[in-house]
Motif scaffolding. Structure first.
Motif, short mmCIF file in Angstrom:
data_model
loop_
_atom_site.label_atom_id
_atom_site.label_comp_id
_atom_site.label_asym_id
_atom_site.label_seq_id
_atom_site.Cartn_x
_atom_site.Cartn_y
_atom_site.Cartn_z
N LEU A 230 9.04 0.25 -9.34
CA LEU A 230 8.01 0.26 -8.31
C LEU A 230 6.84 -0.67 -8.63
O LEU A 230 6.24 -1.23 -7.72
CB LEU A 230 7.52 1.68 -8.03
CG LEU A 230 8.12 2.29 -6.77
CD1 LEU A 230 9.61 2.40 -6.81
CD2 LEU A 230 7.48 3.58 -6.42
N ASP A 231 6.54 -0.87 -9.91
CA ASP A 231 5.46 -1.80 -10.25
C ASP A 231 5.83 -3.22 -9.81
O ASP A 231 5.03 -3.93 -9.21
CB ASP A 231 5.17 -1.77 -11.74
CG ASP A 231 4.51 -0.47 -12.19
OD1 ASP A 231 3.94 0.24 -11.33
OD2 ASP A 231 4.58 -0.17 -13.39
N ALA A 232 7.07 -3.64 -10.09
CA ALA A 232 7.52 -4.97 -9.69
C ALA A 232 7.66 -5.06 -8.17
O ALA A 232 7.28 -6.07 -7.57
CB ALA A 232 8.86 -5.31 -10.36
N ALA A 233 8.20 -4.02 -7.54
CA ALA A 233 8.34 -4.02 -6.08
C ALA A 233 6.96 -4.15 -5.42
O ALA A 233 6.81 -4.85 -4.42
CB ALA A 233 9.05 -2.76 -5.62
N PHE A 234 5.97 -3.46 -5.99
CA PHE A 234 4.60 -3.54 -5.46
C PHE A 234 4.11 -4.99 -5.52
O PHE A 234 3.56 -5.50 -4.55
CB PHE A 234 3.69 -2.62 -6.29
CG PHE A 234 2.23 -2.76 -5.98
CD1 PHE A 234 1.68 -2.15 -4.87
CD2 PHE A 234 1.40 -3.50 -6.81
CE1 PHE A 234 0.33 -2.28 -4.58
CE2 PHE A 234 0.06 -3.62 -6.53
CZ PHE A 234 -0.48 -3.01 -5.41
N ALA B 46 0.83 -1.21 0.00
CA ALA B 46 0.00 0.00 0.00
C ALA B 46 0.87 1.26 0.00
O ALA B 46 0.55 2.23 -0.69
CB ALA B 46 -0.94 0.01 1.21
N GLN B 47 1.96 1.25 0.74
CA GLN B 47 2.86 2.41 0.77
C GLN B 47 3.58 2.58 -0.55
O GLN B 47 3.77 3.71 -1.03
CB GLN B 47 3.84 2.28 1.93
CG GLN B 47 3.15 2.43 3.28
CD GLN B 47 3.98 1.91 4.43
OE1 GLN B 47 4.85 1.05 4.28
NE2 GLN B 47 3.69 2.42 5.62
N LEU B 48 3.97 1.48 -1.19
CA LEU B 48 4.58 1.57 -2.52
C LEU B 48 3.59 2.13 -3.53
O LEU B 48 3.95 2.93 -4.40
CB LEU B 48 5.10 0.20 -2.97
CG LEU B 48 6.34 -0.30 -2.24
CD1 LEU B 48 6.55 -1.79 -2.49
CD2 LEU B 48 7.56 0.50 -2.66
N ASP B 49 2.33 1.74 -3.40
CA ASP B 49 1.30 2.29 -4.27
C ASP B 49 1.13 3.79 -4.02
O ASP B 49 0.96 4.57 -4.97
CB ASP B 49 -0.03 1.57 -4.05
CG ASP B 49 -1.07 2.00 -5.06
OD1 ASP B 49 -0.79 1.96 -6.28
OD2 ASP B 49 -2.19 2.38 -4.65
#
Length: 177
Positions: free
Chosen positions: A164-168, A87-90
């Protein structure tokens, strides 16, 4: 510092990180990065208070009395300077997109956290990546314009390097309350 209401670490004091010498610095035209404190010429810690310098202020950490003034749009997405949940990455992705749209509209934008190094850095870097920079280019530009200490949280640079998409996706769903 721990927020007693949530027991969430919102920032830590890295004894090796110097206090920033400026409240905020321009990373690219119209996009600024900063914090809530800075060191004056004597090395004393001073509050960085935003009044009417910016059209949009994005805060990853907040402190009463630090602005912005009533004319500025203020978005808050508090998060720790520590591992981030999905959620924080988003939130990082959404705030970076918002900063990019503000720049496209010609709005002076400040992204800030406590010192203006890590949390603000990941949002500004992601904004730059969304505008065509590589993660390495974005981090290099931020460090050259704000401080060599910017993005010294290696986990945050790993999130950027991974994307960030992959990290999410790798962070997986957040646990249910």
């Amino acid at each position: 510092m721990y927020d007693p209401a949530t027991m969430t670490k919102t920032h830590w004091k890295n004894p090796d990180a110097p206090r920033p010498p400026t409240p905020w610095d321009e990373i690219t035209p119209g996009l600024w990065m900063g914090g809530h404190v800075y060191a004056d010429a004597d090395g004393e810690l001073c509050p960085a208070v935003v009044t009417d310098e910016f059209d949009l202020v994005i805060s990853l950490y907040t402190r009463p009395g630090h602005g912005p003034g009533p004319a500025a749009e203020h978005l808050v997405g508090e998060m720790p300077d520590a591992p981030l949940t999905a959620a924080q990455l988003d939130t990082v992705r959404r705030l970076a997109d918002t900063a990019g749209r503000a720049l496209d509209a010609g709005r002076r934008t400040l992204v800030r956290c406590y010192y203006g190094y890590n949390r603000s850095g990941i949002v500004v870097a992601q904004c730059l990546v969304g505008r065509g920079a590589t993660a390495e280019e974005a981090v290099g530009l931020i460090r050259s314009r704000r401080s060599p200490w910017a993005l010294h949280n290696r986990l945050f640079t790993a999130y950027l390097d991974t994307g960030l998409d992959a990290a999410f996706l790798l962070a997986g769903p957040d646990p249910l309350p």
